[in-house]
Design an enzyme around this catalytic site. Structure first.
Site, PDB file in Angstrom:
ATOM      1  N   THR A 416     -45.818  89.669  86.316  1.00 30.30           N
ATOM      2  CA  THR A 416     -46.507  89.259  85.105  1.00 30.30           C
ATOM      3  C   THR A 416     -47.698  88.414  85.516  1.00 30.30           C
ATOM      4  OG1 THR A 416     -44.352  89.116  84.060  1.00 30.30           O
ATOM      5  CG2 THR A 416     -46.185  88.208  82.841  1.00 30.30           C
ATOM      6  N   ASN A 436     -50.437 107.651  67.795  1.00 35.72           N
ATOM      7  CA  ASN A 436     -50.889 108.525  68.885  1.00 35.72           C
ATOM      8  C   ASN A 436     -51.731 109.647  68.290  1.00 35.72           C
ATOM      9  OD1 ASN A 436     -51.432 109.323  71.438  1.00 35.72           O
ATOM     10  ND2 ASN A 436     -49.609 110.583  71.653  1.00 35.72           N
ATOM     11  N   SER A 487     -51.193 102.709  77.662  1.00 33.72           N
ATOM     12  CA  SER A 487     -52.166 102.981  76.599  1.00 33.72           C
ATOM     13  C   SER A 487     -53.589 102.880  77.133  1.00 33.72           C
ATOM     14  CB  SER A 487     -51.975 101.954  75.487  1.00 33.72           C
ATOM     15  OG  SER A 487     -52.987 102.062  74.510  1.00 33.72           O
ATOM     16  N   GLY A 509     -58.110 108.164  72.239  1.00 37.29           N
ATOM     17  CA  GLY A 509     -57.258 108.483  73.392  1.00 37.29           C
ATOM     18  C   GLY A 509     -57.865 107.956  74.675  1.00 37.29           C
TER      19      GLY A 509
HETATM   20  O1  DON Z   1     -52.477 104.400  73.300  1.00 35.99           O
HETATM   21  C1  DON Z   1     -53.247 105.333  73.566  1.00 35.99           C
HETATM   22  O2  DON Z   1     -54.033 105.296  74.495  1.00 35.99           O
HETATM   23  C2  DON Z   1     -53.252 106.555  72.668  1.00 35.99           C
HETATM   24  N1  DON Z   1     -51.962 106.714  72.050  1.00 35.99           N
HETATM   25  C3  DON Z   1     -54.352 106.430  71.658  1.00 35.99           C
HETATM   26  C4  DON Z   1     -54.453 107.637  70.760  1.00 35.99           C
HETATM   27  C5  DON Z   1     -55.754 107.801  70.108  1.00 35.99           C
HETATM   28  O3  DON Z   1     -56.657 107.020  70.241  1.00 35.99           O
HETATM   29  C6  DON Z   1     -55.900 108.977  69.261  1.00 35.99           C
HETATM   30  N2  DON Z   1     -57.171 108.916  68.634  1.00 35.99           N
HETATM   31  N3  DON Z   1     -58.111 109.501  68.625  1.00 35.99           N
END
Ligand code: DON
Length: 606
Positions: A416, A436, A487, A509
């Site tokens: 941590t 998601n 993420s 994403g």
């Molecule tokens: O946490 C993440 O990186 C993904 N689940 C984010 C998903 C996302 O941004 C979808 N959008 N366009």
């Protein structure tokens, strides 16, 4: 071939399936005597005495720009107008930025269901006027019965199980996260922060064209999976689609929100929680009542670093976002990318070369720090980054196949990390949360209105093969019970001379961290205003697939120059949906921008 899901996501509208909302407020701010009438002025709003440090006047704003709002007392920008207004209302009632953020978060669960949620999770970065900062981690966790190979078929191939249906859902964190934010920083009674969402769900709200389209798209995807009961919530009783201007009501979601308003723990313990676990299991999922009961949001120290005279406050693991942002900004300093004209061949080439190296690190070295050893200090260290960038050829693309992660991992225990933060300015919140992909797993828990996430796909379901965003990730991010999936979400606050400078965030994403990087670099390296920073062409590279992805507005001559240097370019309709706010250096006032051209939304200010 591997990137089928990735491409279908990217080719279509890939803007709005995660929500980033940003807020800023300064309770002590008043207009200078020469200031114009605020755009969304409220004559009845109480005027507090001026504090010299917070004197503000209205920033300039381009005429007829529906994406931008300016103000001197507070601002909100989110993916949906009524959610932005709900936050502004809380600010006007004397709530702080965190109070308003909580109200916006719940409102988006109603008005922006493709990503706003109770059944998902996210991250909130907070910076208070007294200099306190926090990173609230309310990421979903893998259920207790989850296992490494749970999404592989008999042949060991990845199935759609991590994306479609109830088994794709991690244990949601949103309610716990917003509650933690309220407990640490909020001032307004909890129930009053949930109330606007209940009103929007119960009484109904008017759909704009973006959201009518969104619902239609969601219903189509649900029907492909034969999820008729879920689809029924997002279309009319006669099966037809809602249109812009229609009023949409969600009584079951309103009832769930009322339980949460009365007691936030109701989502995790007691009759509602037991019912959710039971229903998810009946639908083929693996939640237990114990999983919900054990869920905890975590208060983390943000990653904080200096960049060209600014302090950047951003999200640590289990998001990769802050690490990627730090590495790419450090690359701008080390390679002096700021000396190259904005969006020139030289600038894009160097930024892309940095990004391919950074994503190789991201994909193989990062994971949930409660489960795996994350070499965070080294990944943030300028000496390490200088070494990493040594083989960048200024005129030629390095094939990603020749780029590996910058270190190998020994076996080690959990790590941590802590960073210290000092400073003072207006309160600010950057919050990114998600199901998601759009509408998550497409499953609504019957009777509750709660749409389930498919965040389990953010794990490396089969290490070494791509996920929905084409990310090829490793063992660090394999599935384990109770673990948070890695993420890309990058809620970020920029501070200058001890005062708030900007609040930045986006969905998208794997492209999230590069979009945040580009907005921050546009502000700092190129000195443009936040509206121009947000509107500018976006360009992305993530190591694998080995290609630049760019919006269609990329100048063809620049694209040709990049191809000459050995880059492959793939065009995407749109990247991200960055709703951001800056403190205008000239007036100290707020300039808020919604990324309207890409996917709607609204900035409001007063
Ligand atoms: O946490 C993440 O990186 C993904 N689940 C984010 C998903 C996302 O941004 C979808 N959008 N366009």
């Amino acid at each position: 071939m591997h990137h089928g899901i990735f491409h279908s996501l990217m080719k279509g509208r890939f803007a709005g399936t995660t929500v980033a909302l940003v807020l800023a407020c300064t309770p002590a701010a008043v207009p200078n005597s020469d200031s114009a009438t605020p755009q969304t002025g409220d004559a009845a709003a109480p005027v507090t005495p001026p504090a010299a440090a917070n004197r503000r006047s209205l920033p300039a704003r381009e005429a007829n720009d529906p994406a931008t709002a300016v103000g001197i007392r507070g601002a909100v920008t989110s993916a949906e107008a009524q959610a932005s207004e709900a936050g502004l209302e809380i600010l006007k009632r004397g709530g702080n930025a965190v109070d308003a953020a909580i109200a916006v978060g719940f409102a988006l669960a109603v008005t922006h269901p493709s990503a706003g949620n109770l059944g998902g999770g996210g991250f909130m970065v907070v910076r208070m006027a007294d200099g306190r900062t926090a990173a609230i981690d309310y990421r979903e966790v893998a259920p207790g019965a989850a296992s490494r190979n749970m999404y592989l078929d008999a042949k060991g191939e990845k199935t759609r199980g991590s994306l479609d249906g109830a088994k794709a859902a991690g244990i949601p964190g949103t309610v716990a996260g917003l509650q933690l934010a309220r407990e640490k920083f909020g001032t307004i009674p909890w129930a009053e922060l949930v109330a606007p969402a209940i009103a929007l769900a119960q009484g109904g709200h008017t759909l704009d064209s973006f959201h009518a389209d969104d619902l239609r798209g969601g219903v189509e995807r649900m029907m492909k999976l034969n999820l008729t009961a879920s689809a029924a919530i997002y279309r009319k009783a006669d099966g037809s689609a809602y249109a812009a201007g229609d009023t949409w009501k969600q009584p079951e979601l309103a009832a769930t929100l009322a339980k949460v308003a009365a007691d936030p723990r109701a989502f995790y313990e007691g009759p509602l929680a037991d019912e959710m676990a039971k229903q998810v299991t009946a639908l083929g999922g693996i939640w237990t009542a114990a999983d919900l009961k054990n869920y905890k949001a975590v208060l983390r120290d943000p990653i904080v670093f200096q960049y060209r005279g600014h302090e950047i406050v951003t999200m640590p693991p289990p998001s990769a976002g802050g690490v990627v942002l730090r590495q790419l900004l450090a690359a701008s300093e080390i390679l002096e990318i700021d000396t190259k004209p904005w969006h020139s061949v030289d600038e894009i080439h160097l930024y892309v070369e940095a990004a391919r190296r950074t994503y190789a690190d991201r994909n193989f070295l990062l994971g949930d720090p409660a489960f795996v050893n994350v070499p965070l200090q080294k990944l943030l260290d300028p000496g390490y980054l200088r070494d990493r960038l040594k083989d960048v050829d200024p005129l030629k693309a390095t094939p990603s196949s020749k780029v590996a992660a910058g270190m190998t991992l020994g076996t080690g225990s959990t790590q941590t990390t802590h960073f210290s933060v000092v400073d003072e300015a207006g309160n600010a919140v950057a919050n990114t949360f998600t199901l998601n992909t759009s509408f998550g797993s497409k499953v609504v828990i019957p009777g509750t209105g709660v749409l389930l996430n498919n965040e389990m796909d953010d794990f490396a379901a089969k290490p070494g093969t791509p996920n929905a965003y084409g990310l090829v990730q490793g063992e660090q991010n394999k599935i384990e019970p109770g673990k948070r999936m890695l993420s890309s979400m990058t809620p970020t606050i920029v501070v200058k001379d001890g005062k708030l400078r900007a609040v930045v965030g986006t969905p998208g994403g794997s492209t999230i961290s590069t979009t945040v990087t580009q907005v921050v670099r546009a502000l700092i390296d190129y000195g443009v205003t936040i509206d121009k920073a947000v509107q500018a062409t976006r360009i992305h590279h993530q190591w694998m697939p080995d290609q630049i992805t760019a919006e269609p507005s990329l100048d063809p001559a620049i694209a040709a120059g990049l191809r000459e240097r050995g880059h492959k370019i793939e065009e995407w309709d749109s990247i991200g949906h960055a709703n951001c706010i800056e403190v205008d250096p000239a007036t100290n006032g707020y300039r808020a921008v919604a990324d309207v051209a890409r996917d709607g939304g609204k900035a409001v200010a007063y």
